[in-house]
Design a protein around this motif. Structure first.
Motif, PDB file in Angstrom:
ATOM      1  N   UNK A 101       0.827  -1.209   0.000  1.00  0.00           N
ATOM      2  CA  UNK A 101       0.000   0.000   0.000  1.00  0.00           C
ATOM      3  C   UNK A 101       0.855   1.251   0.000  1.00  0.00           C
ATOM      4  N   UNK A 102       1.897   1.264   0.839  1.00  0.00           N
ATOM      5  CA  UNK A 102       2.798   2.429   0.910  1.00  0.00           C
ATOM      6  C   UNK A 102       3.444   2.686  -0.445  1.00  0.00           C
ATOM      7  N   UNK A 103       3.948   1.631  -1.090  1.00  0.00           N
ATOM      8  CA  UNK A 103       4.621   1.812  -2.374  1.00  0.00           C
ATOM      9  C   UNK A 103       3.641   2.269  -3.448  1.00  0.00           C
ATOM     10  N   UNK A 128      11.301   3.816  -2.286  1.00  0.00           N
ATOM     11  CA  UNK A 128      10.580   2.543  -2.384  1.00  0.00           C
ATOM     12  C   UNK A 128      11.619   1.425  -2.279  1.00  0.00           C
ATOM     13  N   UNK A 129      11.689   0.781  -1.110  1.00  0.00           N
ATOM     14  CA  UNK A 129      12.666  -0.282  -0.874  1.00  0.00           C
ATOM     15  C   UNK A 129      12.056  -1.614  -1.305  1.00  0.00           C
ATOM     16  N   UNK A 130      12.199  -1.922  -2.602  1.00  0.00           N
ATOM     17  CA  UNK A 130      11.571  -3.124  -3.157  1.00  0.00           C
ATOM     18  C   UNK A 130      12.126  -4.407  -2.567  1.00  0.00           C
ATOM     19  N   UNK A 269       7.580   4.853   7.082  1.00  0.00           N
ATOM     20  CA  UNK A 269       6.405   4.417   6.338  1.00  0.00           C
ATOM     21  C   UNK A 269       5.150   4.485   7.209  1.00  0.00           C
ATOM     22  N   UNK A 270       5.303   4.077   8.469  1.00  0.00           N
ATOM     23  CA  UNK A 270       4.166   4.140   9.407  1.00  0.00           C
ATOM     24  C   UNK A 270       3.688   5.585   9.564  1.00  0.00           C
ATOM     25  N   UNK A 271       4.655   6.511   9.708  1.00  0.00           N
ATOM     26  CA  UNK A 271       4.293   7.922   9.848  1.00  0.00           C
ATOM     27  C   UNK A 271       3.576   8.449   8.628  1.00  0.00           C
TER      28      UNK A 271
END
Length: 793
Positions: A101-103, A128-130, A269-271
Motif C-alpha cells: 500500500x505504501x509503495x 521505495x525499498x523493493x 512508512x508508518x508515519x
C-alpha cells in the motif's frame, strides 16, 4: 491558549473531532485526530489547510488513492528491532500488505509530481525499498502462510509428512473397516483428537480394540481410540510436524534479521500512512460539510461570508425542514467587539459559537463551510464563557463562575485574544449585573480584544452605540409572523421581543398589561423604539434591494446605449468618408465633361443646332451626376450589405484592408469565415462589401495570379544571424505569414549558434505560432542547432 479547558466541548469542537475520527482507516490516524490542537504559526496553519484542500480536490477530481490495506507498521517494526525476536506469519503478512500500500501511494504521487505540492511534503523523499517486499514474498504466500517451498528442507519435510499421513490413513482405514464389520464402531468416521488420527468406538467395545483412548463423547457412549497399528506412524507424523515448525521459525527469524536494518524506514512508512489517513479523514469531512479553504490572515481579525455552523448543517442535510441560515459577520481593527442582541431562541448563541468553532477549526487546519471569499486570521488566545459552570466542589454559583471567568479575561486578554461570552451579565440582579458587565466590557475594549458577546441588557447596547471599537448587531425577528429569521444584522441593537413572544404564547392580557406598568415607561419606550427601528430598517432594506436592482438594470441599459452609440458613430464616419470620396470623383467627372463640352462647342464653331444638342447631352449627364451625388451622401447608399444579402460562396471586400475573398461559412453570431487564398479569417458582416459579378471575376483572377506569383518568388529560407531579437522575430513572422498563405510546408531559419539566446527566443516564438506543428535542428553535418526547421501544418 484556550480558556477554560471545556471551551472546546462547549463550542462543539470535540464533536467535530469525533466525526473526523470516524473517517479514519487506521488507529494511528485516529490518534492523530484526537491530538488536533489549534496552532498559532501562520506557515504551519497554511500548510495544514492546503494539504486538506489538495486531498479534497484529489478525492473529488482524481482517481482513488490506493489505500486498500492499511495496518499499523510501527508495532511490527518495534518488535523486529529487538535482537532474537521474530515476527509471526500473520505479522509478516500484515507488513507485506502495508508495504504494498505504501509503495502504491508513493508511486501515485510520483506520477502526479507537482500537482499536489503540499501533500508531497508528507513523503520527505521516502524511497521505495523493493527488496523488503521481495524478501517477504519469497517466504510468505498470498494466504499469509510460509510457502511450502520456502526452503529445501521445508519442502522435504512437507513431502514426508504427506507420505506418512497417507500411510497412517491407509492403515487406519483397514482397522476401522474391521471394527465396523464387527459392529464395534459408533456413528461417524475417522477423526482427529489432540492431533492424532482416531476411530469412534462404542464404549462397551473399547476393550476390544487395542490402542490409546484420547477422548470420549459428552455422553460417554463413544470412545475415540488411536489403534496401536498406527501409533508409530502418528508419532512419526508428529515428529515431522515439530521439525517443520522448527524450520518455519528458523525462516521467520532469518527474515526478521533481514528486515531489522530497515526498521527506521519502516517507522517512516508508518508515519506516512498515519499522516495520509489523517489528512484524508479531514478532507472527507470537508466534503460532507461542503467546506472550502478561506483566505488565511496573519492579523487577528475575520470576515465570514455565508458561514454555516457545521454540526447544524449536517443535521439540516438529514432534516430538510430545518435549513441553516448563513451567517455574515466581520471583526476587524475598527469593529473589534460585536455585541449581539435580540430575542431568545433567535440565533445569538449559534452566531457566537459559529465564530468560535470556525476559529478553532481553521487554526487546527480544517476547512470550513463558508464562501471562499471569507477571511480568517490567527488568535493567540481564545477565551469563552458559555453555559452554566456552577461547581459544588468549588462552592461556585452560576454567577460566581461567570465572575471568575471575567476576572481571568480582564487580566490576561490582549489584542490577539478572541473573547466569546454568552448572555453577558446574567445570573444576578440586573440592577447590579448590568453595570458590572458594562465595566468588564469597558476593560476588555481598552485591551483591544476581539470578540462576540450576546446580551439582553439595554445599558450594554447603549454603551456599544457610543463607544469606538464596539459594534451593535441584532438577530432579525419577523414581528408580523412572530418568528425569528436567524439573520445577523450589523449596526443596530435588537429588541428581546419579550411582550410579543409572551402574547403569542397566550399569556393573559391582564398579566401583560400589569407587566408593562411594572417595567417602567422609560424601558418600555426604549424596547418599543427598538421594535419600530427594526421594522423600519427592514422596510428600508427591502427598498434598497429594489433600488439596487433598478440601478443595475439602468447600468446595463446605459452600457448597451453607449455601445450602440459608438457603433453608429463609427458607421457614420465611414459612410461620410466614402460619400465624400464618391462625391469628389463625381465632381471630377463632371468637370471633365464640361471641359469636353466646351471643346466640342468650339470644334463645331458655335453652330446653333449643334450647340443646342451638345448642351442637352450635358444637362442630361449633369442630372445623372447630381442624382449620384445626392445618393452618395445619403446613409442609405452605404455599400455595406445586410445580413440577409450575404450567402456562402459570395465574394466580398474587407473595408479596412481592401482584401477580397470568398465566404466559406456564416456563423451564428453574424460573423463570416472568409478564404483569402490559403489563409482563413473571421470577420463581422458589417465590415465587408459584397462584390458584383464583374468585380468577383477580377478578384478570383487577381488571387490566382497572386498565389502563382507568391509561390514562384517565395524563398523558404530566412537568415537572421547578427540581428537583434526583435528585428529577427519580425522578419521571421513576415516570412512565416507568407508561407502559411501560399501553403508552403516548411521554413529554414538560420540563426547561428553563439550563446544560444537568439535560438531560444526564436523557438519560444515558434511554440506560440498556431500554424507551426513542430520544429527541429538541422543535421549536425549541415549546421546542427545553428539552424532550425519549422514545419507548417
Amino acid at each position: 491558549m484556550i480558556y477554560p479547558d471545556n471551551a472546546v466541548d462547549k463550542l462543539g469542537f470535540s464533536e467535530i473531532r469525533n466525526l473526523i475520527q470516524e473517517k479514519c482507516l487506521s488507529e494511528a490516524g485516529r490518534l492523530m485526530v484526537a491530538k488536533i490542537q489549534p496552532q498559532t504559526k501562520y506557515e504551519q496553519i497554511d500548510r495544514f489547510l492546503r494539504q486538506t484542500q489538495e486531498f479534497k480536490n484529489l478525492l473529488l477530481h482524481d482517481t482513488p488513492l490506493p489505500v486498500d490495506h492499511i495496518y499499523a507498521i510501527k508495532p511490527l517494526a518495534q518488535k523486529a528491532k529487538v535482537e532474537g525476536a521474530f515476527l509471526s506469519e500473520e505479522e509478516f503478512f500484515r507488513l507485506l500488505l502495508s508495504l504494498r500500500t505504501v509503495y502504491a501511494i508513493i508511486r501515485y504521487f510520483n506520477e502526479r509530481e507537482g500537482q499536489y505540492a503540499y501533500l508531497e511534503l508528507l513523503f520527505e523523499h521516502l524511497p521505495i525499498e523493493k527488496s523488503l517486499v521481495r524478501s517477504i514474498e519469497q517466504v510468505i504466500d498470498d494466504r499469509g502462510k510460509v510457502k511450502e517451498n520456502a526452503s529445501k528442507l521445508l519442502l522435504d519435510l512437507n513431502q514426508q509428512i504427506a507420505k506418512s499421513e497417507q500411510e497412517a490413513r491407509k492403515k487406519l482405514d483397514t482397522v476401522f473397516k474391521n471394527a465396523q464389520a464387527n459392529g464395534w464402531t459408533a456413528d461417524g468416521g475417522i477423526t482427529i483428537r489432540e492431533g492424532r488420527l482416531c476411530i469412534p468406538i462404542l464404549a462397551e467395545n473399547k476393550r476390544k480394540v487395542k490402542g490409546l483412548i484420547h477422548d470420549e463423547s459428552a455422553t460417554g457412549q463413544t470412545a475415540f481410540i488411536e489403534p496401536e497399528e498406527v501409533f508409530h506412524l502418528n508419532n512419526k507424523v508428529r515428529d515431522l510436524e515439530f521439525e517443520r515448525r522448527r524450520e518455519i521459525i528458523r525462516l521467520l527469524v532469518e527474515l526478521t534479521d533481514e528486515i531489522r536494518p530497515h526498521v527506521p524506514l519502516l517507522l517512516s512508512y508508518h508515519g506516512l500512512i498515519a499522516k495520509l489517513d489523517f489528512v484524508r479523514a479531514k478532507a472527507l469531512f470537508a466534503i460532507d460539510i461542503e467546506a472550502t479553504m478561506p483566505i488565511l490572515l496573519a492579523a487577528p481579525e475575520l470576515s465570514l461570508v455565508n458561514a454555516r455552523h457545521p454540526l447544524l448543517y449536517l443535521n439540516s442535510k438529514q432534516d430538510a425542514s430545518h435549513p441553516v441560515v448563513p451567517l455574515n459577520i466581520k471583526i476587524d481593527q475598527q469593529d473589534r467587539i460585536v455585541l449581539v442582541s435580540g430575542p431568545n431562541a433567535g440565533g445569538k448563541s449559534v452566531c457566537m459559537k459559529t465564530v468560535g468553532l470556525f476559529q478553532l477549526m481553521v487554526q487546527s487546519g480544517l476547512l470550513v463551510p463558508a464562501d471562499e471569499t471569507s477571511s480568517i486570521g490567527i488568535f493567540k488566545q481564545i477565551f469563552a464563557d458559555i453555559g452554566d459552570d456552577q461547581s459544588i466542589e468549588s462552592d461556585l454559583s452560576t454567577y460566581s463562575a461567570h465572575l471568575s471567568k471575567m476576572k481571568y479575561f480582564s487580566t490576561f486578554a490582549q489584542a490577539k485574544t478572541l473573547v466569546l461570552i454568552d448572555e453577558f451579565g446574567t445570573g444576578t440582579d440586573p440592577q447590579f449585573g448590568g453595570p458590572i458587565a458594562e465595566a468588564v466590557l469597558e476593560q476588555l475594549n481598552k485591551r483591544k480584544v476581539r470578540g462576540v458577546i450576546t446580551t439582553h441588557y439595554s445599558n450594554l447596547k447603549l454603551y456599544a452605540n457610543n463607544t469606538e471599537g464596539i459594534q451593535n448587531a441584532s438577530m432579525l425577528f419577523d414581528n408580523q409572523q412572530m418568528k425569528p429569521l436567524y439573520i445577523l444584522q450589523m449596526g443596530k441593537p435588537g429588541s428581546s421581543y419579550a411582550f410579543e413572544i409572551a402574547q403569542k404564547i397566550g399569556l393573559p392580557k391582564e398579566i401583560l398589561d400589569s407587566a408593562k406598568v411594572k417595567i417602567g415607561k422609560q424601558q418600555n419606550r426604549v424596547d418599543s423604539l427598538l421594535v419600530d427601528l427594526e421594522r423600519d430598517k427592514k422596510e428600508i432594506y427591502q427598498t434598497k434591494v429594489a433600488v439596487d436592482k433598478r440601478e443595475k438594470e439602468l447600468e446595463e441599459l446605459k452600457a448597451k446605449y453607449e455601445e450602440l452609440k459608438s457603433h453608429i458613430e463609427e458607421n457614420k464616419k465611414e459612410i461620410l468618408r466614402k460619400a465624400k470620396e464618391e462625391a469628389k470623383g463625381i465632381l471630377q467627372d463632371a468637370n471633365k465633361l464640361i471641359e469636353n463640352t466646351i471643346s466640342e462647342i468650339k470644334s463645331v464653331k458655335a453652330d446653333k443646332e449643334k450647340t443646342k444638342e451638345i448642351r442637352g447631352k450635358l444637362n442630361q449627364t449633369l442630372d445623372q451626376h447630381a442624382e449620384a451625388l445626392k445618393s452618395s451622401v445619403s446613409p442609405k447608399s452605404s455599400k455595406h450589405v445586410t445580413n440577409t444579402e450575404l450567402e456562402v460562396g459570395d465574394w466580398v471586400r474587407i473595408e479596412d484592408t481592401g482584401s477580397e475573398g470568398e465566404i466559406l461559412e456564416i456563423t451564428r453570431n453574424n460573423s463570416l469565415i472568409i478564404s483569402l487564398g490559403s489563409l482563413r479569417t473571421v470577420i463581422k458582416k458589417n465590415r465587408v462589401t459584397k462584390l458584383k459579378s464583374k468585380e468577383k471575376s477580377k478578384a478570383v483572377k487577381r488571387q490566382t495570379i497572386l498565389s502563382s506569383e507568391s509561390i514562384a518568388d517565395f524563398h523558404p529560407e530566412v537568415d537572421v544571424r547578427g540581428m537583434r531579437t526583435e528585428d529577427a522575430l519580425q522578419k521571421i513572422e513576415l516570412v512565416l505569414d507568407r508561407a502559411v498563405m501560399i501553403g508552403y510546408p516548411s521554413l529554414k531559419i538560420i540563426h547561428g549558434k553563439g550563446d544560444g539566446i537568439l535560438r531560444r527566443f526564436i523557438r519560444d516564438y515558434l511554440r506560440k505560432y498556431n500554424h507551426v506543428s513542430r520544429f527541429e535542428d538541422e543535421h549536425a553535418d549541415r549546421g546542427g542547432d545553428g539552424i532550425t526547421y519549422a514545419y507548417i501544418g
